[in-house]
Design an enzyme around this catalytic site. Structure first.
Site, mmCIF file in Angstrom:
data_model
loop_
_atom_site.group_PDB
_atom_site.id
_atom_site.type_symbol
_atom_site.label_atom_id
_atom_site.label_comp_id
_atom_site.label_asym_id
_atom_site.label_seq_id
_atom_site.Cartn_x
_atom_site.Cartn_y
_atom_site.Cartn_z
ATOM 1 N N GLU A 1 0.803 -1.223 0.000
ATOM 2 C CA GLU A 1 0.000 0.000 0.000
ATOM 3 C C GLU A 1 0.836 1.273 0.000
ATOM 4 O O GLU A 1 0.324 2.347 -0.324
ATOM 5 C CB GLU A 1 -0.954 0.006 1.192
ATOM 6 C CG GLU A 1 -0.242 0.061 2.533
ATOM 7 C CD GLU A 1 -1.190 -0.093 3.709
ATOM 8 O OE1 GLU A 1 -2.417 -0.092 3.511
ATOM 9 O OE2 GLU A 1 -0.684 -0.224 4.841
ATOM 10 N N CYS B 1 -3.657 -3.194 -3.861
ATOM 11 C CA CYS B 1 -2.680 -2.791 -2.854
ATOM 12 C C CYS B 1 -3.060 -3.394 -1.507
ATOM 13 O O CYS B 1 -4.236 -3.617 -1.218
ATOM 14 C CB CYS B 1 -2.598 -1.266 -2.765
ATOM 15 S SG CYS B 1 -1.932 -0.517 -4.261
ATOM 16 N N HIS B 2 -2.044 -3.650 -0.695
ATOM 17 C CA HIS B 2 -2.256 -4.381 0.552
ATOM 18 C C HIS B 2 -1.292 -3.912 1.630
ATOM 19 O O HIS B 2 -0.291 -3.248 1.342
ATOM 20 C CB HIS B 2 -2.092 -5.890 0.316
ATOM 21 C CG HIS B 2 -0.757 -6.229 -0.277
ATOM 22 N ND1 HIS B 2 0.381 -6.370 0.483
ATOM 23 C CD2 HIS B 2 -0.382 -6.414 -1.564
ATOM 24 C CE1 HIS B 2 1.409 -6.660 -0.306
ATOM 25 N NE2 HIS B 2 0.973 -6.688 -1.565
ATOM 26 N N THR B 3 -1.602 -4.292 2.864
ATOM 27 C CA THR B 3 -0.729 -3.957 3.983
ATOM 28 C C THR B 3 0.635 -4.602 3.780
ATOM 29 O O THR B 3 0.769 -5.634 3.120
ATOM 30 C CB THR B 3 -1.336 -4.437 5.312
ATOM 31 O OG1 THR B 3 -1.628 -5.837 5.211
ATOM 32 C CG2 THR B 3 -2.597 -3.669 5.657
#
Length: 118
Positions: A29, A42-44
């Site tokens: 992210e 998007c991701h952590t």
């Protein structure tokens, strides 16, 4: 668990990538490039705890997919940027070095879904 993360945003071109290429592009992210954010899920940020190999299982929102091949750069970019391209075609050979191939039909990905490899 080798890698586990949560979806935080979905770019406007993700659906087109699914329909045309049977693929999901992942990035952490914190990626700043707006063009990359537009094509990506998007991701952590997470740490890759162990290499992903053929036979491992990808889980997205509770749905499981067998890993069939891993490109020779995919693990490095996953470690460095949270980036890889997941192709849902079951190929046993990666055509591009950043690809991870899995067997199955792409699930409907939503913000808040958990993505993991084990």
């Amino acid at each position: 668990m080798k890698y586990e993360t949560k979806v935080t945003s979905i770019g406007g071109m993700v659906q087109e990538n699914i329909e045309v290429g049977q693929l999901l592009i992942l990035f952490n992210e914190d990626i700043q490039d707006t063009d990359l954010r537009e094509i990506a899920v998007c991701h952590t940020v997470d740490t890759l705890k162990e290499d992903i190999i053929v036979g491992d299982v990808l889980t997205i929102a509770g749905k499981k997919f067998d890993v069939t091949s891993v490109g020779n750069v995919a693990l490095k970019t996953l470690k460095d940027l949270g980036h890889c391209t997941i192709k849902f075609d079951g190929d046993t050979k990666s055509n591009l070095p950043g690809e991870i191939h899995v067997k199955g039909i792409i699930p409907d990905v939503k913000i808040g879904d958990i993505i993991s490899f084990e």
